[in-house]
Scaffold this active site. Structure first.
Site, short mmCIF file in Angstrom:
data_model
loop_
_atom_site.label_atom_id
_atom_site.label_comp_id
_atom_site.label_asym_id
_atom_site.label_seq_id
_atom_site.Cartn_x
_atom_site.Cartn_y
_atom_site.Cartn_z
N ASP A 95 128.21 100.53 11.63
CA ASP A 95 128.23 101.65 10.71
C ASP A 95 128.42 101.11 9.29
OD1 ASP A 95 130.83 100.82 10.67
OD2 ASP A 95 131.63 102.58 11.66
N SER A 96 128.43 101.98 8.32
CA SER A 96 128.51 101.52 6.92
C SER A 96 129.94 101.30 6.45
CB SER A 96 127.84 102.55 6.01
OG SER A 96 128.61 103.74 6.00
N GLY A 97 130.91 101.83 7.19
CA GLY A 97 132.30 101.80 6.74
C GLY A 97 132.71 103.07 6.02
N GLY A 98 131.74 103.91 5.70
CA GLY A 98 132.04 105.12 4.94
C GLY A 98 132.96 106.08 5.66
N PHE A 99 132.73 106.30 6.94
CA PHE A 99 133.56 107.26 7.68
C PHE A 99 135.02 106.81 7.69
CE2 PHE A 99 135.59 108.80 11.58
CZ PHE A 99 135.40 110.16 11.43
N ASP A 149 127.14 106.74 3.38
CA ASP A 149 126.99 108.17 3.13
C ASP A 149 128.36 108.77 2.83
OD1 ASP A 149 127.95 107.75 5.73
OD2 ASP A 149 127.27 109.71 6.38
N GLN A 192 123.06 114.42 6.58
CA GLN A 192 124.28 115.20 6.45
C GLN A 192 123.93 116.66 6.14
OE1 GLN A 192 127.28 114.48 7.21
NE2 GLN A 192 127.47 112.24 7.19
N GLY A 219 128.24 113.75 10.45
CA GLY A 219 128.99 114.94 10.09
C GLY A 219 129.19 115.91 11.25
N ASP A 269 127.34 107.10 20.32
CA ASP A 269 128.46 106.16 20.38
C ASP A 269 129.76 106.94 20.25
OD1 ASP A 269 130.16 105.38 17.66
OD2 ASP A 269 128.29 106.45 17.24
N CYS A 307 131.34 106.62 42.66
CA CYS A 307 131.09 105.57 41.67
C CYS A 307 131.05 104.20 42.34
CB CYS A 307 132.19 105.59 40.61
SG CYS A 307 132.01 104.34 39.32
N CYS A 309 131.22 101.30 40.44
CA CYS A 309 131.66 100.30 39.47
C CYS A 309 132.64 99.32 40.11
CB CYS A 309 132.28 100.96 38.24
SG CYS A 309 134.01 101.47 38.42
N CYS A 312 136.07 100.87 41.05
CA CYS A 312 136.06 101.79 42.20
C CYS A 312 135.77 101.07 43.51
CB CYS A 312 135.04 102.90 41.97
SG CYS A 312 135.55 104.07 40.68
N HIS A 338 135.77 101.44 34.18
CA HIS A 338 135.23 102.60 34.89
C HIS A 338 134.62 103.62 33.92
CE1 HIS A 338 134.83 106.02 37.57
NE2 HIS A 338 135.43 106.72 36.62
#
Length: 380
Positions: A95-99, A149, A192, A219, A269, A307, A309, A312, A338
């Site tokens: 990400d850009s770091g903005g959030f 952003d 946005q 957003g 994500d 499951c 995995c 499990c 899991h």
């Protein structure tokens, strides 16, 4: 010049806007829709890269803001970039770091130049601009990068969001001009506009005109209801080019992944699966389960009987509960494993449902088993 990121549309689902696709990066190809595990500090918490590879993660996310603060992008660059630094040879997105600036900084001052703020670790004065974010991301070396952003709250006023969208568009153009490695790194624009249809339309129009190799929808998942998020996706996703990836940022609950895929989203994500795992909560085919609760002390069955995995197949609820109650890290590793497997396997099932043209039927069956409210099913 060939773009660093290429998208191939394999199939559109007959009854919805869902897309089965394929994204090619300089570090491999993965099918979409895809959930991306989050490795904030160049590590998905408790997980080894080999385990993520085994469970089918085609791309993971790292956090520009946190890596800028420590160890510093210069050290990551000296190591040969994020892929070598963290021993991961598949796709990486930053990400850009903005959030983080907008959510973690104690004080911040947004100007046309960029954002002045205080480091949340030591209070030092810092400054992040579109050009600075681009320099950091170029040095980190991921396959996919985000433009800087401004991420306004969902329920901010129309006038504020209007000015914010215009600034985000200007920042996107500046970041694109500052991008040094377009042949090896793809830069995405971020749409946005909060819940305002005309502002989302304007934001998408501005960014599409800049011809990014992919587009994110930002957003959302910031306090609004699932119905409000789905409503925004209904009118925003169709504004984005069909021949490029669409990424919904910060979304990772099972229902939101399915509903996002139905609306044509390719990438997701979220820290959710590993965050709740650290509290002893797991996602199962029958709904969420808090394995540290006393009722599981004598339960020698798996976390999820549907499951396959590693956790499990090999360990019981009683044992994992014991580990977590005893503060043994291996317990959190098993719940994290899991949950990540669960979401990656869920997206595999979604991709198959798109191929079979029965995604709505899959959604209905999954929601019934998981215990989700079916109220919005009629909207599709």
């Amino acid at each position: 010049m060939e773009p660093a990121i290429k998208y191939r549309l394999i199939k559109k689902e007959k009854h919805t806007g869902a897309r089965l696709g394929e994204i090619t990066t300089p570090h491999g190809t993965f099918q979409t829709p895809m959930f991306m595990p989050v490795g904030t500090n160049a590590s998905v918490k408790t997980m080894a890269p080999e385990e993520l590879d085994t469970m089918g993660a085609g791309i993971i996310l790292a956090n520009t803001y946190h890596l800028w603060l420590r160890p510093g992008e210069d050290i990551v660059k000296e190591a040969g970039g994020l892929h070598r630094f963290m021993n991961w040879d598949k796709g990486i997105l930053t990400d850009s770091g903005g959030f983080q600036v907008f959510s973690l900084a104690n004080t911040r001052n947004i100007t046309e130049e960029g954002v002045h703020f205080k480091n949340h670790l030591n209070g030092a004065a810092m400054f992040l601009s579109p050009e600075k974010a681009m320099q950091i991301e170029n040095d980190l070396g991921p396959d996919i990068m985000m433009s800087l952003d401004e991420c306004p709250p969902f329920f901010e006023s129309y006038e504020y969001v209007k000015h914010s969208v215009a600034r985000t568009s200007r920042w996107a153009e500046r970041g694109l001009k500052a991008h040094r490695n377009p042949e090896t790194q793809g830069l995405f624009g971020i749409v946005q506009g909060a819940g305002f249809k005309d502002l989302r339309e304007q934001s998408a129009k501005d960014l599409v005109s800049l011809d990014f190799p992919g587009y994110s929808i930002g957003g959302l998942s910031v306090g609004e209801s699932k119905a409000e998020m789905n409503h925004v996706l209904d009118f925003t996703a169709p504004l984005l080019p069909e021949n490029k990836p669409r990424y919904l940022m910060g979304v990772g609950s099972a229902d939101a992944l399915i509903d996002g895929a139905i609306r044509g989203i390719d990438m997701f994500d979220c820290v959710l699966p590993t965050r709740i795992a650290r509290n002893g909560t797991v996602m199962t085919s029958h709904g969420r389960l808090v394995v540290k609760n006393a009722q599981y002390a004598h339960d020698f069955g798996p976390l999820d009987d549907n499951c396959q995995c590693y956790a499990c197949r090999n360990y019981s609820r009683a044992y994992i509960r014991h580990l977590i109650k005893a503060n043994e890290i291996f317990g959190i590793h098993l719940t994290s494993y899991h949950n990540l497997y669960f979401l990656l396997h869920l997206m595999k099932q979604v991709r198959q449902a798109i191929m079979d043209d029965n995604l709505l039927e899959f959604r209905e069956a999954f929601f019934e088993s998981y215990g989700f409210n079916q109220e919005n099913a009629r909207n599709f």
